[in-house]
Scaffold this motif. Structure first.
Motif, PDB file in Angstrom:
ATOM      1  N   ILE A 189       0.844  -1.206   0.000  1.00  0.00           N
ATOM      2  CA  ILE A 189       0.000   0.000   0.000  1.00  0.00           C
ATOM      3  C   ILE A 189       0.872   1.245   0.000  1.00  0.00           C
ATOM      4  O   ILE A 189       0.613   2.215  -0.737  1.00  0.00           O
ATOM      5  CB  ILE A 189      -0.941  -0.013   1.226  1.00  0.00           C
ATOM      6  N   TRP A 190       1.921   1.229   0.833  1.00  0.00           N
ATOM      7  CA  TRP A 190       2.840   2.367   0.890  1.00  0.00           C
ATOM      8  C   TRP A 190       3.561   2.554  -0.449  1.00  0.00           C
ATOM      9  O   TRP A 190       3.769   3.681  -0.919  1.00  0.00           O
ATOM     10  CB  TRP A 190       3.831   2.152   2.033  1.00  0.00           C
ATOM     11  N   ALA A 191       3.954   1.434  -1.084  1.00  0.00           N
ATOM     12  CA  ALA A 191       4.640   1.516  -2.371  1.00  0.00           C
ATOM     13  C   ALA A 191       3.749   2.157  -3.427  1.00  0.00           C
ATOM     14  O   ALA A 191       4.211   2.956  -4.254  1.00  0.00           O
ATOM     15  CB  ALA A 191       5.069   0.118  -2.813  1.00  0.00           C
ATOM     16  N   ASN A 192       2.477   1.824  -3.407  1.00  0.00           N
ATOM     17  CA  ASN A 192       1.551   2.434  -4.367  1.00  0.00           C
ATOM     18  C   ASN A 192       1.414   3.926  -4.119  1.00  0.00           C
ATOM     19  O   ASN A 192       1.325   4.730  -5.067  1.00  0.00           O
ATOM     20  CB  ASN A 192       0.182   1.760  -4.263  1.00  0.00           C
ATOM     21  N   GLU A 193       1.436   4.312  -2.835  1.00  0.00           N
ATOM     22  CA  GLU A 193       1.333   5.731  -2.490  1.00  0.00           C
ATOM     23  C   GLU A 193       2.595   6.493  -2.883  1.00  0.00           C
ATOM     24  O   GLU A 193       2.526   7.634  -3.361  1.00  0.00           O
ATOM     25  CB  GLU A 193       1.096   5.863  -0.978  1.00  0.00           C
ATOM     26  N   ALA A 194       3.773   5.850  -2.699  1.00  0.00           N
ATOM     27  CA  ALA A 194       5.051   6.539  -2.949  1.00  0.00           C
ATOM     28  C   ALA A 194       5.518   6.423  -4.390  1.00  0.00           C
ATOM     29  O   ALA A 194       6.071   7.387  -4.955  1.00  0.00           O
ATOM     30  CB  ALA A 194       6.122   5.976  -2.014  1.00  0.00           C
ATOM     31  N   TRP A 195       5.320   5.236  -5.010  1.00  0.00           N
ATOM     32  CA  TRP A 195       5.901   4.978  -6.330  1.00  0.00           C
ATOM     33  C   TRP A 195       4.864   4.678  -7.405  1.00  0.00           C
ATOM     34  O   TRP A 195       5.214   4.435  -8.559  1.00  0.00           O
ATOM     35  CB  TRP A 195       6.903   3.818  -6.244  1.00  0.00           C
ATOM     36  N   GLY A 196       3.580   4.610  -7.024  1.00  0.00           N
ATOM     37  CA  GLY A 196       2.538   4.406  -8.018  1.00  0.00           C
ATOM     38  C   GLY A 196       2.321   2.978  -8.435  1.00  0.00           C
ATOM     39  O   GLY A 196       1.669   2.713  -9.447  1.00  0.00           O
ATOM     40  N   SER A 197       2.854   2.017  -7.665  1.00  0.00           N
ATOM     41  CA  SER A 197       2.683   0.601  -8.004  1.00  0.00           C
ATOM     42  C   SER A 197       2.660  -0.222  -6.723  1.00  0.00           C
ATOM     43  O   SER A 197       3.501  -0.029  -5.842  1.00  0.00           O
ATOM     44  CB  SER A 197       3.825   0.128  -8.905  1.00  0.00           C
ATOM     45  N   TYR A 198       1.705  -1.153  -6.620  1.00  0.00           N
ATOM     46  CA  TYR A 198       1.618  -1.988  -5.424  1.00  0.00           C
ATOM     47  C   TYR A 198       2.770  -2.994  -5.349  1.00  0.00           C
ATOM     48  O   TYR A 198       3.221  -3.335  -4.261  1.00  0.00           O
ATOM     49  CB  TYR A 198       0.288  -2.753  -5.403  1.00  0.00           C
ATOM     50  N   TRP A 199       3.233  -3.449  -6.498  1.00  0.00           N
ATOM     51  CA  TRP A 199       4.268  -4.486  -6.505  1.00  0.00           C
ATOM     52  C   TRP A 199       5.100  -4.323  -7.766  1.00  0.00           C
ATOM     53  O   TRP A 199       4.555  -4.307  -8.878  1.00  0.00           O
ATOM     54  CB  TRP A 199       3.625  -5.878  -6.471  1.00  0.00           C
ATOM     55  N   SER A 200       6.406  -4.210  -7.605  1.00  0.00           N
ATOM     56  CA  SER A 200       7.267  -3.980  -8.765  1.00  0.00           C
ATOM     57  C   SER A 200       8.367  -5.029  -8.902  1.00  0.00           C
ATOM     58  O   SER A 200       9.276  -4.858  -9.698  1.00  0.00           O
ATOM     59  CB  SER A 200       7.893  -2.587  -8.669  1.00  0.00           C
ATOM     60  N   TRP A 201       8.305  -6.088  -8.103  1.00  0.00           N
ATOM     61  CA  TRP A 201       9.338  -7.133  -8.091  1.00  0.00           C
ATOM     62  C   TRP A 201      10.737  -6.560  -7.853  1.00  0.00           C
ATOM     63  O   TRP A 201      11.726  -7.015  -8.438  1.00  0.00           O
ATOM     64  CB  TRP A 201       9.301  -7.966  -9.375  1.00  0.00           C
TER      65      TRP A 201
END
Length: 313
Positions: free
Chosen positions: A237-249
């Motif tokens: 959730i934080w990654a989506n907020e900070a980088w625009g993606s929930y999971w980027s491998w």
């Protein structure tokens, strides 16, 4: 300046206390099991705990943000969570836990020494948060992940202790089987190895302390798996907020998923398959090294959004 001097005092005091605690626990177990030594050790652990809390609070006041923004602070926090877990476990299993303390405190001392003597000084200093970390998710996500690492590592260490204490039992069993083994014809060595691993776990759980190790390891790994699951969800959730993606491998995300799979297999083997004793302890031992790769190896050697590393710069 006053903050820095007091921080150095706490750092030196904590290192000295951890070293003395390790030595006194070894003396208690190997040479001289005296009640006064045990009392001194327990008092020293409490003082170390308060000093670690003081150090973390001092960095919080100095930096103005929760002290989990870099590798140095996370290692200090991990050392503290190890001490807290040990105090909690020792309170409930005070008659049986001296051996475990002698195994755990060298690890805590190593972590603390690595943080203070191996990480470059410029990476130890409290610094302002980078934009990606300026979020309320910092405290929740990183704290949960550190609690998961701590409970998983301690649970794995208990499983390793379980295997070590059962090593003599395995040797005895092999001696008892050797005569029959030599007289059997057309036997497959691989099947014989499986027979050794498939021994009824009750044979190895006769000792009360060994039963405690097995059960406590299971419970701690269950707690750690729960925290790890929460940490991965909050991190996405934080990654989506900070980088625009929930999971980027990202390498960290990939190894967190691998870690999750290892302990999912462990819990599946215990809950669904009904395993106990040797087999799940072997899985947990593998998990011990996987957690360290996920926590330190990827951050220091990998290149990604979670990298701290000065090794690859």
């Amino acid at each position: 300046m006053i903050f820095l001097k007091f921080e150095n005092f706490l750092n030196n005091s904590i290192f000295t206390l951890l070293f003395l605690l390790m030595i006194f626990q070894w003396i208690y177990i190997i040479i001289f099991p005296n009640k006064n030594i045990k009392l001194f050790t327990n008092l020293g652990i409490l003082v170390t705990n308060f000093f670690l809390i003081g150090l973390l609070l001092l960095r919080w006041l100095n930096s103005g943000h929760f002290p989990l923004s870099n590798l140095y602070e996370s290692l200090i926090f991990l050392s503290w969570t190890f001490v807290i877990f040990y105090i909690f476990l020792n309170y409930f299993f005070s008659n049986n836990f001296e051996i475990f303390g002698a195994l755990l405190f060298p690890i805590i001392l190593f972590i603390y020494s690595f943080a203070n003597f191996s990480i470059p000084q410029e990476l130890q200093n409290a610094t302002p948060l980078i934009p990606a970390l300026q979020s309320n998710w910092l405290m929740m996500h990183v704290t949960i992940m550190m609690l998961s690492y701590c409970s998983l590592l301690i649970g794995c260490l208990l499983s390793i202790s379980f295997l070590v204490l059962n090593f003599k039992n395995i040797k005895i069993f092999k001696k008892e089987k050797s005569y029959n083994f030599k007289n059997l014809q057309f036997i497959n060595n691989f099947n014989y190895l499986n027979e050794l691993i498939d021994i009824d776990s009750n044979l190895f759980l006769e000792n009360k302390f060994i039963k405690i190790l097995d059960n406590l390891s299971y419970r701690l790994l269950t707690i750690g798996f729960f925290f790890l699951t929460l940490g991965i969800i909050s991190g996405s959730i934080w990654a989506n907020e900070a980088w625009g993606s929930y999971w980027s491998w990202d390498p960290k995300e990939t190894w967190a998923f691998i870690t999750w799979l290892i302990f999912a297999v462990y819990l599946h083997s215990r809950i669904i398959k009904g395993w106990s004793g040797i087999k799940p302890a072997i899985i947990a031992t593998l998990g011990f090294f996987i957690v360290w790769i996920c926590y330190l190896g990827v951050n220091l050697l990998g290149k990604g959004l979670h990298s701290y590393g000065w090794f690859n710069t």
